[in-house]
Design a protein around this motif. Sequence first.
Motif, PDB file in Angstrom:
ATOM      1  N   ARG A 157       0.826  -1.200   0.000  1.00 19.68           N
ATOM      2  CA  ARG A 157       0.000   0.000   0.000  1.00 19.68           C
ATOM      3  C   ARG A 157       0.871   1.265   0.000  1.00 19.68           C
ATOM      4  O   ARG A 157       0.666   2.175   0.768  1.00 19.68           O
ATOM      5  CB  ARG A 157      -0.917   0.033   1.245  1.00 19.68           C
ATOM      6  N   LEU A 161       0.678   5.155   2.219  1.00 19.17           N
ATOM      7  CA  LEU A 161       1.793   5.399   3.136  1.00 19.17           C
ATOM      8  C   LEU A 161       2.567   6.643   2.713  1.00 19.17           C
ATOM      9  O   LEU A 161       2.922   7.491   3.540  1.00 19.17           O
ATOM     10  CB  LEU A 161       2.689   4.159   3.118  1.00 19.17           C
ATOM     11  N   LEU A 164       0.933   9.726   3.873  1.00 26.55           N
ATOM     12  CA  LEU A 164       1.116   9.928   5.309  1.00 26.55           C
ATOM     13  C   LEU A 164       2.501  10.485   5.612  1.00 26.55           C
ATOM     14  O   LEU A 164       2.670  11.329   6.480  1.00 26.55           O
ATOM     15  CB  LEU A 164       0.901   8.584   6.030  1.00 26.55           C
ATOM     16  N   LEU A 165       3.517  10.040   4.847  1.00 23.58           N
ATOM     17  CA  LEU A 165       4.884  10.473   5.121  1.00 23.58           C
ATOM     18  C   LEU A 165       5.144  11.871   4.579  1.00 23.58           C
ATOM     19  O   LEU A 165       5.851  12.666   5.194  1.00 23.58           O
ATOM     20  CB  LEU A 165       5.888   9.511   4.475  1.00 23.58           C
ATOM     21  N   PRO A 168       2.911  15.836   5.934  1.00 18.99           N
ATOM     22  CA  PRO A 168       3.388  16.691   7.030  1.00 18.99           C
ATOM     23  C   PRO A 168       4.581  17.549   6.634  1.00 18.99           C
ATOM     24  O   PRO A 168       4.711  18.684   7.072  1.00 18.99           O
ATOM     25  CB  PRO A 168       3.794  15.698   8.121  1.00 18.99           C
TER      26      PRO A 168
ATOM     27  N   PHE B 134       4.526  12.358  12.452  1.00 20.54           N
ATOM     28  CA  PHE B 134       5.820  11.736  12.159  1.00 20.54           C
ATOM     29  C   PHE B 134       5.953  10.400  12.883  1.00 20.54           C
ATOM     30  O   PHE B 134       6.434   9.419  12.309  1.00 20.54           O
ATOM     31  CB  PHE B 134       6.975  12.653  12.551  1.00 20.54           C
ATOM     32  N   MET B 136       3.491   8.483  13.725  1.00 20.95           N
ATOM     33  CA  MET B 136       2.583   7.560  13.040  1.00 20.95           C
ATOM     34  C   MET B 136       3.214   7.068  11.736  1.00 20.95           C
ATOM     35  O   MET B 136       3.170   5.871  11.427  1.00 20.95           O
ATOM     36  CB  MET B 136       1.260   8.272  12.715  1.00 20.95           C
ATOM     37  N   GLY B 137       3.804   7.992  10.974  1.00 16.57           N
ATOM     38  CA  GLY B 137       4.441   7.629   9.717  1.00 16.57           C
ATOM     39  C   GLY B 137       5.593   6.668   9.947  1.00 16.57           C
ATOM     40  O   GLY B 137       5.767   5.704   9.202  1.00 16.57           O
ATOM     41  N   HIS B 138       6.363   6.930  11.019  1.00 16.31           N
ATOM     42  CA  HIS B 138       7.485   6.059  11.352  1.00 16.31           C
ATOM     43  C   HIS B 138       6.991   4.648  11.639  1.00 16.31           C
ATOM     44  O   HIS B 138       7.538   3.665  11.132  1.00 16.31           O
ATOM     45  CB  HIS B 138       8.222   6.636  12.560  1.00 16.31           C
ATOM     46  N   ALA B 140       4.135   3.294  10.692  1.00 15.42           N
ATOM     47  CA  ALA B 140       3.546   2.693   9.490  1.00 15.42           C
ATOM     48  C   ALA B 140       4.632   2.208   8.540  1.00 15.42           C
ATOM     49  O   ALA B 140       4.532   1.115   7.972  1.00 15.42           O
ATOM     50  CB  ALA B 140       2.649   3.713   8.785  1.00 15.42           C
TER      51      ALA B 140
END
Lengths: 221, 251
Positions: A157, A161, A164-165, A168, B134, B136-138, B140
Amino acid sequence: MTGFWLIVRRDIVMAWRQGGDGLMAIMFFLITVTLFPLGVGPESGILARIGPAVVWVAALLATLLSLERMFQTDFEDGSLDLMAITPLPLEAVVLAKCLANWLLTGAPLLLAAPVLAMMLHMDREGLAVFVTAMALGTPSLVFIGAIGAALTVGAHRGGVLLTLLVLPLYIPVLIFGVGAVEAAVTGQSAQPHLLVLGGLLLGTLPLGLWASTAALRQALE
Amino acid sequence: MHRFANPNRFLRIAAVVLPWSAALTVALLGLGLYLALLVSPADYQQGESVRIMYIHVPAAWMALFIYSCLAAASAVALIWKHPLADLAAKASAPIGACFTFIALATGSIWGKPMWGDWWVWDARLTSVLILFFFYMGHMALTSAFEDASRGERAASILALVGMVNIPVVKWSVDWWNTLHQPASIVRMDGPAIHASMLAPLLVMAAAFTAYYVTVLILRLRGEILARKIGSLRLTRIQDRQEESGPHMREV
């Protein structure tokens, strides 16, 4: 330097022949921006107020679309391995791919943005600053996006992802991009905002290249 | 530092440290809560709700501290390929995310009576929210790959990139005019807070740090054991395949 330009040309030609990521990005951009006047209502005062933010947010989302395929397809068919063993440093390969990505998505957005801005009743002083801010901001978006694209090469996926990365990290560009236009519209100097955007570009260029190259090296190990 | 790279040596040290850090956590948390809730005075302006500070501020410190630890562990993992550093980063992320969430939630509860709203789009709040993203991203990214070590290495690069947000969180109250009050403990001219409030705050911060150490050891131990079980299972499967190998091929 020829290897560098060959990669740029290859990426553009391939995107063009496959029906164009760039075309998809710009269509997405146009449709997203069109939704706002329909949702908020056609009142010109409100549209002029939220216009810069709407166009910027739509531009951020549009650049996300093509990122997923930036390294993934080359990784899958093995061309990334070949690029990594050419005499060209991997950093230069990444820079070439970033440049091609910007020419395919960033540059068309830059052309479409003034038209959309006028449709949202942005005034004339704001327009020049807006285009300048987009020109400084969209390359930063590509360099930041390259980090996310390289980190998620081979992930499950990857697309979600990636969002999400990367989003921000997009926030500063959004804040100063919108800030520049709002300063110009309210009669203040837009220069500080534009200088910060330029600074962000100078910062994201090395950071993006370093981080995405490191991530690609790990993916290719 | 490289002496601790050996997981077995780490497990031995952890077994010694763990009871002490756990006991320290309980003792400091008890003392801190007693000081914060019963001994320290109510604020002349904010009343009793000032006591939220004794959870909120240490949690926010921990959110930043753990992210810095995570980034340091990631740098060590990238530079020296330290086998425990990857695991330490992976084990730190959920703890840090929890502290960030606690800081945001208590801040929100505190903001409602003080500022009249659950949330304001202030530079400090927004940058802490980004810190949460950040984390959460880490998490994931760590779990996004079939090959676990690939996820850990990718996440370590992300952790270093995310470090750009840490100074923004720290100095957001100085760079922008915010509703959130500026730093009042770590200042050049000494803390701008009375000793009766400072003491419980520092005790709570120490308690949270001891809690972090305790949970980190527990999580690291779990990760190391899980990895050992994984490799044991793998060798067992391989042995079994070798035993029944020729037979299987006939079928």
